[in-house]
Design a protein around this motif. Structure first.
Motif, PDB file in Angstrom:
ATOM      1  N   VAL A 213       2.318  -1.976   8.863  1.00 51.48           N
ATOM      2  CA  VAL A 213       3.745  -2.458   9.429  1.00 51.48           C
ATOM      3  C   VAL A 213       3.610  -3.538  10.119  1.00 51.48           C
ATOM      4  O   VAL A 213       4.010  -4.679   9.089  1.00 51.48           O
ATOM      5  CB  VAL A 213       4.648  -1.358  10.168  1.00 51.48           C
ATOM      6  CG1 VAL A 213       5.729  -2.136  10.732  1.00 51.48           C
ATOM      7  CG2 VAL A 213       5.040  -0.348   9.863  1.00 51.48           C
ATOM      8  N   ALA A 217       4.568  -7.190   7.802  1.00 54.18           N
ATOM      9  CA  ALA A 217       5.065  -8.425   8.277  1.00 54.18           C
ATOM     10  C   ALA A 217       4.625  -9.840   7.512  1.00 54.18           C
ATOM     11  O   ALA A 217       5.154 -10.799   7.458  1.00 54.18           O
ATOM     12  CB  ALA A 217       6.076  -8.252   9.286  1.00 54.18           C
ATOM     13  N   ASN A 221       6.499 -12.697   5.166  1.00 54.23           N
ATOM     14  CA  ASN A 221       6.213 -13.816   5.343  1.00 54.23           C
ATOM     15  C   ASN A 221       5.792 -14.973   4.376  1.00 54.23           C
ATOM     16  O   ASN A 221       6.520 -16.058   3.905  1.00 54.23           O
ATOM     17  CB  ASN A 221       5.828 -14.624   7.052  1.00 54.23           C
ATOM     18  CG  ASN A 221       6.962 -13.465   7.994  1.00 54.23           C
ATOM     19  OD1 ASN A 221       8.042 -13.585   7.572  1.00 54.23           O
ATOM     20  ND2 ASN A 221       6.186 -13.640   8.435  1.00 54.23           N
ATOM     21  N   HIS A 239       8.659   0.077  -3.469  1.00 54.23           N
ATOM     22  CA  HIS A 239       9.856   0.926  -3.016  1.00 54.23           C
ATOM     23  C   HIS A 239      10.456   0.932  -1.692  1.00 54.23           C
ATOM     24  O   HIS A 239      11.171   2.026  -1.727  1.00 54.23           O
ATOM     25  CB  HIS A 239       9.269   2.982  -3.883  1.00 54.23           C
ATOM     26  CG  HIS A 239       7.595   3.122  -2.530  1.00 54.23           C
ATOM     27  ND1 HIS A 239       6.967   2.854  -2.490  1.00 54.23           N
ATOM     28  CD2 HIS A 239       7.721   3.448  -1.184  1.00 54.23           C
ATOM     29  CE1 HIS A 239       6.080   3.098  -1.879  1.00 54.23           C
ATOM     30  NE2 HIS A 239       7.192   2.813  -0.922  1.00 54.23           N
ATOM     31  N   LEU A 241      13.034   0.091   0.334  1.00 54.55           N
ATOM     32  CA  LEU A 241      14.606  -0.415  -0.027  1.00 54.55           C
ATOM     33  C   LEU A 241      14.536  -1.773   0.765  1.00 54.55           C
ATOM     34  O   LEU A 241      15.226  -2.605   0.399  1.00 54.55           O
ATOM     35  CB  LEU A 241      15.359  -0.053  -0.080  1.00 54.55           C
ATOM     36  CG  LEU A 241      15.281   0.825  -1.856  1.00 54.55           C
ATOM     37  CD1 LEU A 241      15.909   2.295  -1.407  1.00 54.55           C
ATOM     38  CD2 LEU A 241      16.765  -0.342  -2.319  1.00 54.55           C
ATOM     39  N   LEU A 242      14.504  -1.407   2.609  1.00 50.75           N
ATOM     40  CA  LEU A 242      14.636  -2.333   3.229  1.00 50.75           C
ATOM     41  C   LEU A 242      13.720  -3.595   3.277  1.00 50.75           C
ATOM     42  O   LEU A 242      14.305  -4.924   3.945  1.00 50.75           O
ATOM     43  CB  LEU A 242      14.202  -1.783   3.995  1.00 50.75           C
ATOM     44  CG  LEU A 242      15.104  -0.281   4.567  1.00 50.75           C
ATOM     45  CD1 LEU A 242      15.154   0.217   6.477  1.00 50.75           C
ATOM     46  CD2 LEU A 242      16.753  -0.875   4.472  1.00 50.75           C
ATOM     47  N   VAL A 243      12.386  -3.467   2.787  1.00 45.55           N
ATOM     48  CA  VAL A 243      12.151  -4.593   2.803  1.00 45.55           C
ATOM     49  C   VAL A 243      12.200  -5.329   1.215  1.00 45.55           C
ATOM     50  O   VAL A 243      12.418  -6.403   1.189  1.00 45.55           O
ATOM     51  CB  VAL A 243      10.220  -4.057   2.321  1.00 45.55           C
ATOM     52  CG1 VAL A 243       9.713  -5.347   1.497  1.00 45.55           C
ATOM     53  CG2 VAL A 243       9.515  -4.046   3.293  1.00 45.55           C
ATOM     54  N   ASN A 245      15.297  -5.526   0.132  1.00 46.58           N
ATOM     55  CA  ASN A 245      16.615  -6.048   0.223  1.00 46.58           C
ATOM     56  C   ASN A 245      16.320  -7.015   1.283  1.00 46.58           C
ATOM     57  O   ASN A 245      16.818  -8.373   0.699  1.00 46.58           O
ATOM     58  CB  ASN A 245      17.364  -4.949   0.992  1.00 46.58           C
ATOM     59  CG  ASN A 245      18.673  -5.680   1.918  1.00 46.58           C
ATOM     60  OD1 ASN A 245      19.095  -6.401   1.158  1.00 46.58           O
ATOM     61  ND2 ASN A 245      19.057  -5.339   2.619  1.00 46.58           N
ATOM     62  N   HIS A 246      15.340  -7.305   2.080  1.00 42.96           N
ATOM     63  CA  HIS A 246      14.691  -8.824   2.666  1.00 42.96           C
ATOM     64  C   HIS A 246      14.649  -9.780   2.225  1.00 42.96           C
ATOM     65  O   HIS A 246      14.640 -11.194   2.369  1.00 42.96           O
ATOM     66  CB  HIS A 246      13.675  -8.076   3.973  1.00 42.96           C
ATOM     67  CG  HIS A 246      13.332  -9.008   4.888  1.00 42.96           C
ATOM     68  ND1 HIS A 246      13.828  -9.666   5.774  1.00 42.96           N
ATOM     69  CD2 HIS A 246      11.616 -10.303   4.516  1.00 42.96           C
ATOM     70  CE1 HIS A 246      13.564 -11.085   6.512  1.00 42.96           C
ATOM     71  NE2 HIS A 246      11.945 -11.135   5.471  1.00 42.96           N
ATOM     72  N   SER A 248      14.804 -10.532  -1.741  1.00 39.72           N
ATOM     73  CA  SER A 248      15.148 -10.411  -2.486  1.00 39.72           C
ATOM     74  C   SER A 248      16.769 -11.100  -2.511  1.00 39.72           C
ATOM     75  O   SER A 248      17.385 -10.819  -1.655  1.00 39.72           O
ATOM     76  CB  SER A 248      15.589  -8.977  -3.739  1.00 39.72           C
ATOM     77  OG  SER A 248      14.698  -8.156  -3.369  1.00 39.72           O
TER      78      SER A 248
END
Ligand SMILES: Nc1ncnc2c1ncn2[C@@H]1O[C@H](COP(=O)(O)OP(=O)(O)OP(=O)(O)O)[C@@H](O)[C@H]1O
Ligand SMILES: Nc1ncnc2c1ncn2[C@@H]1O[C@H](COP(=O)(O)OP(=O)(O)O)[C@@H](O)[C@H]1O
Ligand code: SF4
Ligand code: SF4
Ligand SMILES: [Mg+2]
Ligand SMILES: [Mg+2]
Lengths: 348, 372
Positions: A213, A217, A221, A239, A241-243, A245-246, A248
């Motif tokens: 994790v 990051a 970045n 896969h 989804l939170l990453v 969404n961050h 895209s």
């Protein structure tokens, strides 16, 4: 010819022949009629469960596989056309032939070499995608050699050092071997190599999935910074989804080789329309205890069907709680529900 | 004092390697009560799995428990012999792994593997064991269990195999289920099924669960209590709300800043600087000091002691000791005797009336100052 879009993928198909009997083969429809477009400097996220065809989309669009059908345009130019694409006129209407059926495009292949440089790929596993017996300098230098992108040794070295700086590697790392580096550093080496040929577009296939994790990051970045600096566009496959969404601008959701939904990332996360997207989003374990307590999970029954044994009609119907008779009879088309929010569903 | 179901006290586990001793677990302590879900979170290599394997005594050949105790219902199981441990595994405590294929034998049908597990630990007859295995498969949500018991592991999907492995782990109704990354290899929708199954079973059977994972989402969803590990030590412990909303160790804070924010997804991530720890080259002080932007001189020199930072919320960070200086001042103003203050806060006044921190109170001896 120039276009609003850098990459346009139309009706892309990739069928793998799978031996299912003594002489019989069955096509495994890994990618079945997928269309999307990406603007310069934009990030399109691609999500879906393992085996739904994300990697195959990336590899087929770069022609690492020979496409079964569909067409890809780079900056408005057709770079290949495997045929079968409905022809449209200037207003977007499908042209009809004398028999009243849609006119389909003919196979066309173009010399890919000039485009190879423009479109690159970064892989999931930083451990296996780099040759451990090569130095960092040689790994990054390889594409420069292939495309003869320097006049002399000094220029080659300077280019390599610039690329290393761009991805946050120290110059003294140049002579070390890939196996001496951590996962995050190896991912940086892979990205420097992809950037060596000055691409406009990079397919990033699960580039952070194998990383811890805190290291994820750093790499996320770096992707963002490179986009800011160089204006590259990404197809970002992951896969998490939170990453996705961050990072895209827009997100596309696949299921069993087909596109279920595509929208701006905020819109998709806040207002998912397709039943599959809804359950997918509700299943993501949120790293926030309050939201986790308040949330209603929609838990899907059963497993994803085998792609060799695809349900008729809508591929999601075997697990969908809104399925009706129509869903089994006919496959729903992807339609625009306003502001480019595309959904393939009969009942939603 | 009420007895805990499981009490791990100052556990040390190390491995002998060509490069020297690898101290994978360095003084881990925690208690687990019946019916609770304890989460262990931390980066790769922080010692989560080794802690779990130490409890089960299934460490690799080159590894051993070198200190501390593990008490199960008040008895130190590190002193137990092979036979006692073999009945502990299965009857008292079971483990499931990330990859079900490591525990399922590919050449036997899942029915025969389930029955074997049952026969090993109970005095059931073969027919009863068969009944029981069908019952277990039903319990973990495998459809058509009577047909499934004839199938082999490779014929099942990943989620189905994980269910079978959970069924095997439950065969003898253990008090404790250890789950080591049980859903990491699974897709999101299948992960949701397995997490829901575990929550259901835990409620139905009242067992305690130790959930080992690096996924903060799984932790937030599943756990009553959480321990955060770094470099083989517990750096913080508390409830889910403590850890997520009032983190008190710099590593925990860094971890939370490095994942996308649930409410504000586009906010830039703040990575933790540097690289994961190298256990062969551990600093004398706080294991996190080389990556911590708040590190002080003392952080390099001495290991911070665990301090309460709230009710049932503890952290091992020198900044918390520094914060206790204020408390020492308040207590002085209230007229509390100096020894009491030193006992409670670790701070005392030297001859010049300056506050100094007494390292002896953290069991390490000597006096130190807090310089940047
Ligand atoms: N058999 C072994 N020999 C030597 N070192 C070992 C052995 N098993 C584990 N270790 C070391 O112990 C440390 C802790 O390992 P552990 O498996 O507990 O990590 P973890 O927190 O579970 O990580 P992950 O998230 O990657 O599963 C690591 O540095 C690992 O390399
Ligand atoms: N070279 C290949 N030959 C045959 N089948 C393949 C090949 N590559 C992928 N597939 C199949 O195509 C489907 C999609 O695979 P993939 O694109 O790798 O999925 P994802 O990246 O979404 O996990 C899967 O069923 C996979 O087994
Ligand atoms: S088309 Fe039918 S089966 Fe498919 S998602 Fe929509 S409602 Fe469900
Ligand atoms: S003890 Fe020091 S180095 Fe460790 S987390 Fe606290 S401030 Fe940082
Ligand atoms: Mg893939
Ligand atoms: Mg582990």
């Amino acid at each position: 010819m120039s276009s609003e879009y850098l990459i346009e993928v139309e009706h892309l198909k990739q069928y793998f022949p799978i031996r299912t009997g003594f002489v019989k083969t069955t096509p495994l429809k890994a990618v079945d009629d997928i269309s999307f477009a990406i603007k310069p400097g934009e990030t399109l996220g691609l999500v879906g469960e393992s085996g739904c065809g994300k990697t195959t989309v990336g590899r087929t669009l770069l022609q690492l596989y020979r496409p079964t059908g569909g067409r890809v345009k780079y900056d408005g130019e057709v770079i290949f056309d495997a045929g079968d694409v409905p022809e449209t006129d200037a207003s977007g209407e499908v042209k009809l032939g004398s028999d009243g059926k849609p006119l389909l495009s003919k196979r066309l292949s173009v010399n890919m070499l000039p485009y190879r440089k423009k479109m690159q790929m970064v892989f999931q596993d930083p451990y296996s995608s780099l040759n451990p017996r090569m130095t960092v300098e040689d790994i990054i230098g390889e594409p420069l050699d292939v495309h003869k992108l320097y006049a002399n040794k000094a220029e080659r070295r300077e280019k390599i050092l610039n690329l290393m700086e761009l991805v946050g590697l120290n110059a003294e790392h140049a002579t070390r071997y890939a196996h001496e580096f951590s996962g995050g550093q190896r991912q940086r080496i892979g990205i420097a190599r992809a950037l060596a040929v000055d691409p406009r577009f990079i397919v990033c296939d699960e580039p952070v999935s194998a990383l811890d994790v805190s290291i994820q990051a750093q790499v996320v970045n770096m992707f963002e910074d490179l986009q800011q600096k160089l204006g590259v566009a990404y197809l970002f496959i992951a896969h998490d989804l939170l990453v996705v969404n961050h990072i895209s601008d827009r997100i596309a959701v696949m299921y069993l080789g087909k596109m279920m939904e595509m929208a701006d990332s905020d819109e998709l996360m806040n207002n998912p329309i397709h039943p599959y997207t809804q359950s997918l989003l509700s299943a993501v374990p949120l790293p926030d205890p309050k939201s986790a307590r308040e949330r209603q999970r929609i838990v899907l029954e059963g497993d994803v069907p085998s792609p060799l044994n695809m349900p008729s009609g809508c591929p999601f119907r075997t697990r969908c709680r809104y399925a009706t008779e129509q869903c089994g009879a006919q496959r729903p088309a992807l339609t625009d529900r306003g502001n480019g929010h595309m959904v393939a569903c009969w009942n939603k | 004092m009420s007895e805990h179901l499981l009490s791990v006290k100052n556990l040390h586990t190390s491995f002998t390697t060509d490069n020297g001793q690898v101290h994978a677990v360095n003084g881990v302590s925690f208690d687990l009560d019946a019916g609770k879900v304890l989460g262990i979170v931390g980066e790769s290599g922080s010692g989560k799995s080794v802690t779990a394997y130490s409890i089960m005594q299934i460490l690799a050949e080159n590894g051993s428990i070198t200190g501390g105790s593990i008490e199960y219902k008040g008895e130190d199981i590190t002193k137990w012999n092979r036979k006692q441990m073999s009945s502990f595994r299965g009857k008292c405590c079971s483990i499931i792994f990330q990859d079900p294929m490591t525990s399922l034998n590919p050449v036997f049908s899942i029915g025969s593997q389930l029955q074997e597990a049952i026969l090993l630990h109970t005095d059931k007859t073969k027919a009863e064991a068969r009944e029981r295995s069908i019952e277990l498969l039903k319990l973990v949500g495998v459809n058509e269990p009577a047909k499934r018991i004839k199938q082999y592991p490779f014929e099942l999907s990943g989620g189905m195999r994980q269910r079978v492995m959970i069924a095997m782990a439950l065969a003898c109704e253990p008090d404790i289920l250890i789950a080591d990354e049980p859903t990491t290899a699974l897709d999101v929708t299948i992960q949701a099924q397995i997490l829901e199954l575990m929550q259901d079973l835990q409620k139905k059977l009242g067992m305690a669960i130790i959930m080992v994972t690096h996924d903060l989402g799984v932790i937030a969803t599943m756990c009553d209590e959480i321990i955060v590990m770094y470099g083989g030590r517990v750096c913080e412990r508390g409830t889910a709300d403590h850890i997520f909303y009032e983190p008190a160790h710099e590593y925990t804070k860094g971890l939370l800043r490095s994942i996308p924010n649930v409410d504000n997804a586009k906010e830039r991530l703040v990575p933790i600087a540097g690289n994961p720890i190298n256990l062969l080259n551990m600093p004398a002080g706080c294991a996190f000091c080389s990556r911590c932007d708040k590190a002080m001189k003392i952080c390099l020199e001495a290991v911070p002691a665990e301090r309460p930072v709230g009710k049932d919320h503890l952290a091992s960070c020198w900044l918390n000791d520094l914060a206790l200086q204020e408390k020492a001042e308040t207590l002085t103003a209230e007229g509390i005797p100096a020894e009491k203050i030193q006992e409670q806060t670790g701070w005392k006044k030297d001859g010049n009336g300056e506050w100094v921190y007494d390292l002896a109170s953290s069991g390490q001896g000597g006096e130190v100052t807090f310089e940047q």
